[in-house]
Motif scaffolding. Structure first.
Motif, PDB file in Angstrom:
ATOM      1  N   LEU A 106       0.847  -1.388   0.129  1.00  0.00           N
ATOM      2  CA  LEU A 106      -0.147  -0.179   0.028  1.00  0.00           C
ATOM      3  C   LEU A 106       0.779   1.099  -0.059  1.00  0.00           C
ATOM      4  N   LEU A 107       1.962   1.003   0.699  1.00  0.00           N
ATOM      5  CA  LEU A 107       2.675   2.565   1.086  1.00  0.00           C
ATOM      6  C   LEU A 107       3.713   2.440  -0.272  1.00  0.00           C
ATOM      7  N   ARG A 108       4.140   1.584  -0.779  1.00  0.00           N
ATOM      8  CA  ARG A 108       4.780   1.680  -2.035  1.00  0.00           C
ATOM      9  C   ARG A 108       3.770   2.196  -3.339  1.00  0.00           C
ATOM     10  N   ASP A 109       2.795   1.707  -3.281  1.00  0.00           N
ATOM     11  CA  ASP A 109       1.946   2.172  -4.423  1.00  0.00           C
ATOM     12  C   ASP A 109       1.526   3.633  -4.171  1.00  0.00           C
ATOM     13  N   PHE A 110       1.521   4.148  -2.877  1.00  0.00           N
ATOM     14  CA  PHE A 110       1.027   5.717  -2.752  1.00  0.00           C
ATOM     15  C   PHE A 110       2.174   6.398  -3.235  1.00  0.00           C
ATOM     16  N   ALA A 111       3.362   6.096  -2.768  1.00  0.00           N
ATOM     17  CA  ALA A 111       4.421   6.825  -3.255  1.00  0.00           C
ATOM     18  C   ALA A 111       4.963   6.701  -4.900  1.00  0.00           C
ATOM     19  N   ASP A 112       4.721   5.638  -5.309  1.00  0.00           N
ATOM     20  CA  ASP A 112       4.831   5.335  -6.835  1.00  0.00           C
ATOM     21  C   ASP A 112       3.980   6.148  -7.498  1.00  0.00           C
ATOM     22  N   ARG A 113       2.593   6.652  -6.908  1.00  0.00           N
ATOM     23  CA  ARG A 113       1.812   7.521  -7.558  1.00  0.00           C
ATOM     24  C   ARG A 113       1.909   9.058  -7.366  1.00  0.00           C
ATOM     25  N   GLY A 114       3.230   9.125  -6.606  1.00  0.00           N
ATOM     26  CA  GLY A 114       3.624  10.686  -6.662  1.00  0.00           C
ATOM     27  C   GLY A 114       3.333  10.871  -5.018  1.00  0.00           C
ATOM     28  N   GLY A 115       3.041  10.157  -4.175  1.00  0.00           N
ATOM     29  CA  GLY A 115       2.772  10.715  -2.762  1.00  0.00           C
ATOM     30  C   GLY A 115       4.011  10.696  -2.066  1.00  0.00           C
ATOM     31  N   VAL A 116       3.872  11.383  -0.993  1.00  0.00           N
ATOM     32  CA  VAL A 116       5.092  11.661   0.181  1.00  0.00           C
ATOM     33  C   VAL A 116       4.697  10.665   1.406  1.00  0.00           C
ATOM     34  N   VAL A 117       5.702   9.896   1.758  1.00  0.00           N
ATOM     35  CA  VAL A 117       5.510   9.088   2.846  1.00  0.00           C
ATOM     36  C   VAL A 117       6.327   9.225   3.929  1.00  0.00           C
ATOM     37  N   LEU A 118       6.354   9.747   5.256  1.00  0.00           N
ATOM     38  CA  LEU A 118       7.333   9.768   6.197  1.00  0.00           C
ATOM     39  C   LEU A 118       6.890   8.446   7.213  1.00  0.00           C
ATOM     40  N   LEU A 119       7.727   7.545   7.437  1.00  0.00           N
ATOM     41  CA  LEU A 119       7.593   6.356   8.177  1.00  0.00           C
ATOM     42  C   LEU A 119       8.373   5.943   9.123  1.00  0.00           C
ATOM     43  N   SER A 120       7.888   5.797  10.380  1.00  0.00           N
ATOM     44  CA  SER A 120       8.694   5.458  11.497  1.00  0.00           C
ATOM     45  C   SER A 120       8.297   3.906  11.910  1.00  0.00           C
ATOM     46  N   SER A 121       9.221   3.219  12.122  1.00  0.00           N
ATOM     47  CA  SER A 121       8.863   1.883  12.424  1.00  0.00           C
ATOM     48  C   SER A 121      10.189   1.153  13.115  1.00  0.00           C
ATOM     49  N   HIS A 122       9.894   0.159  14.108  1.00  0.00           N
ATOM     50  CA  HIS A 122      11.145  -0.552  14.593  1.00  0.00           C
ATOM     51  C   HIS A 122      11.289  -1.926  13.574  1.00  0.00           C
ATOM     52  N   LEU A 123      10.338  -2.129  12.599  1.00  0.00           N
ATOM     53  CA  LEU A 123      10.737  -3.238  11.815  1.00  0.00           C
ATOM     54  C   LEU A 123      11.602  -2.842  10.838  1.00  0.00           C
ATOM     55  N   LEU A 124      12.806  -2.989  11.100  1.00  0.00           N
ATOM     56  CA  LEU A 124      13.907  -2.523  10.270  1.00  0.00           C
ATOM     57  C   LEU A 124      13.909  -3.200   8.953  1.00  0.00           C
ATOM     58  N   ARG A 125      13.581  -4.478   8.822  1.00  0.00           N
ATOM     59  CA  ARG A 125      13.906  -5.132   7.416  1.00  0.00           C
ATOM     60  C   ARG A 125      12.383  -4.662   6.678  1.00  0.00           C
ATOM     61  N   GLU A 126      11.344  -4.444   7.101  1.00  0.00           N
ATOM     62  CA  GLU A 126      10.282  -3.876   6.491  1.00  0.00           C
ATOM     63  C   GLU A 126      10.503  -2.510   5.951  1.00  0.00           C
ATOM     64  N   VAL A 127      11.051  -1.580   6.736  1.00  0.00           N
ATOM     65  CA  VAL A 127      11.813  -0.377   6.252  1.00  0.00           C
ATOM     66  C   VAL A 127      12.696  -0.205   5.163  1.00  0.00           C
ATOM     67  N   GLU A 128      13.557  -1.223   5.255  1.00  0.00           N
ATOM     68  CA  GLU A 128      14.714  -1.621   4.057  1.00  0.00           C
ATOM     69  C   GLU A 128      14.088  -1.900   2.926  1.00  0.00           C
ATOM     70  N   ALA A 129      12.847  -2.683   3.040  1.00  0.00           N
ATOM     71  CA  ALA A 129      12.227  -3.276   1.702  1.00  0.00           C
ATOM     72  C   ALA A 129      11.360  -2.368   1.078  1.00  0.00           C
ATOM     73  N   VAL A 130      10.830  -1.296   1.808  1.00  0.00           N
ATOM     74  CA  VAL A 130       9.853  -0.232   1.218  1.00  0.00           C
ATOM     75  C   VAL A 130      10.559   1.184   1.008  1.00  0.00           C
ATOM     76  N   ALA A 131      11.450   1.430   2.037  1.00  0.00           N
ATOM     77  CA  ALA A 131      11.859   2.765   1.878  1.00  0.00           C
ATOM     78  C   ALA A 131      12.818   3.394   0.720  1.00  0.00           C
ATOM     79  N   ASP A 132      13.044   4.624   0.359  1.00  0.00           N
ATOM     80  CA  ASP A 132      13.775   4.936  -0.708  1.00  0.00           C
ATOM     81  C   ASP A 132      15.001   5.754   0.105  1.00  0.00           C
ATOM     82  N   GLN A 133      14.709   6.619   1.085  1.00  0.00           N
ATOM     83  CA  GLN A 133      15.242   7.511   1.798  1.00  0.00           C
ATOM     84  C   GLN A 133      15.356   6.909   3.350  1.00  0.00           C
ATOM     85  N   LEU A 134      16.355   7.336   3.823  1.00  0.00           N
ATOM     86  CA  LEU A 134      16.524   6.964   5.383  1.00  0.00           C
ATOM     87  C   LEU A 134      16.959   8.070   6.318  1.00  0.00           C
ATOM     88  N   VAL A 135      16.398   8.307   7.330  1.00  0.00           N
ATOM     89  CA  VAL A 135      16.938   9.348   8.302  1.00  0.00           C
ATOM     90  C   VAL A 135      17.045   8.673   9.677  1.00  0.00           C
TER      91      VAL A 135
END
Length: 299
Positions: free
Chosen positions: A170-199
């Motif tokens: 869902l989040l990948r599709d949202f971003a691919d359609r031009g959306g902006v997602v700021l995502l905080s999570s402790h699930l590092l492997r899931e963040v690694e799978a979906v994120a483009d940028q990291l802070v």
């Protein structure tokens, strides 16, 4: 776009967030990472106008959140999945939100279906929801106004593996359609799978930020010695703080030449000296935030 510039939040003498700056661009998912107490939630609350910064600014689509005329139509926010009226049904929660935002209430069933909550779930009172169901309802609420920006704090908490996989899509599709997602999570492997940028934040300060591939390529250096205790002493003397691995080695945020010279000067026999990038996001996180969670827990 989300723009955070020199954001600081102090409680007395304690700086919960200290001079934090980053941007989230359209078409990207930004993973916002850090140990408990590092300042992630405080930063998100300031972006959403729920906490007033001591200094600095945060804007969404060019203006502070509090100045958005109808914020739910521009920014979808999920900071606390439990922050819903427990006596209302899921459908009632979304209906009230739709009326507040000026959205046709016919969109409510579609919003429930989009997040996998069926008609029966929509008629159930929120107090009877599991944590995973509350997360889905919170996402439905965040998406109801068809926003261009999503700000989500631990949205996968309570979801089963299938639900986490669904949310990633869902989040990948949202971003691919031009959306902006700021995502905080402790699930590092899931963040690694979906994120483009990291802070990455630690102790209220940004310790790393940039493209995922770039940061993972700069994780540090893995070093192991025949005498781990001696290696630790050498690293400490050289000012090279490292994170201990399960096999007695250390991941050090420095180049192999610097570490090798320090070991050679001390006459230390090394068994392994190589880039630690293969450890992925989890290893990078541990390297950059080593000791921060303990410091925060006892502050």
């Amino acid at each position: 776009m989300i723009t955070v510039e020199n954001l600081t939040k102090r409680y007395g003498s304690h700086a919960a967030v200290n001079d934090v700056s980053f941007t989230c661009e359209p078409g990207t998912v930004t993973g916002f990472l850090g140990p408990n107490g590092a300042g992630k939630s405080t930063t998100m609350r300031m972006i959403c106008g729920l906490s007033t910064p001591t200094s600095g600014t945060a804007t969404v689509r060019g203006v502070p959140y509090r100045r958005l005329g109808n914020p739910g139509r521009e920014v979808g926010v999920l900071l606390d999945a439990s922050a819903q009226h427990p006596g209302r049904t899921g459908r009632e929660v979304l209906t009230v939100a739709a009326l507040t935002m000026g959205i046709d209430t016919k969109e409510v069933p579609r919003a429930l279906d989009r997040v996998g909550l069926n008609t029966t779930a929509g008629k159930r009172r929120v107090r009877a929801y599991s944590l995973g169901m509350r997360q889905r309802l919170g996402l439905a609420l965040a998406l109801l106004g068809d926003p261009a920006v999503l700000i989500l704090d631990e949205p996968a908490n309570g979801l089963d593996p299938e639900g986490i996989y669904w949310m990633r899509g869902l989040l990948r599709d949202f971003a691919d359609r031009g959306g902006v997602v700021l995502l905080s999570s402790h699930l590092l492997r899931e963040v690694e799978a979906v994120a483009d940028q990291l802070v990455v934040i630690g102790g209220g300060k940004i310790v790393a930020q940039g493209g995922k591939a770039e940061l993972l390529a700069q994780t540090g250096t893995l070093v192991r010695a025949a005498d781990p205790a001696a290696l630790e002493m050498v690293l400490n003397r050289a000012g090279l703080s490292g994170t201990r691995t399960t096999d007695g080695g250390f991941v050090v945020p420095a180049g192999s030449e610097v570490i090798g010279r320090a070991a050679a000067d001390a006459g230390l026999v090394l068994l392994e000296l190589r880039p630690a990038g293969s450890g992925g996001l989890e290893q990078m996180f541990l390297t950059l935030t080593a000791g921060e969670s303990v410091k925060e827990a006892v502050r």
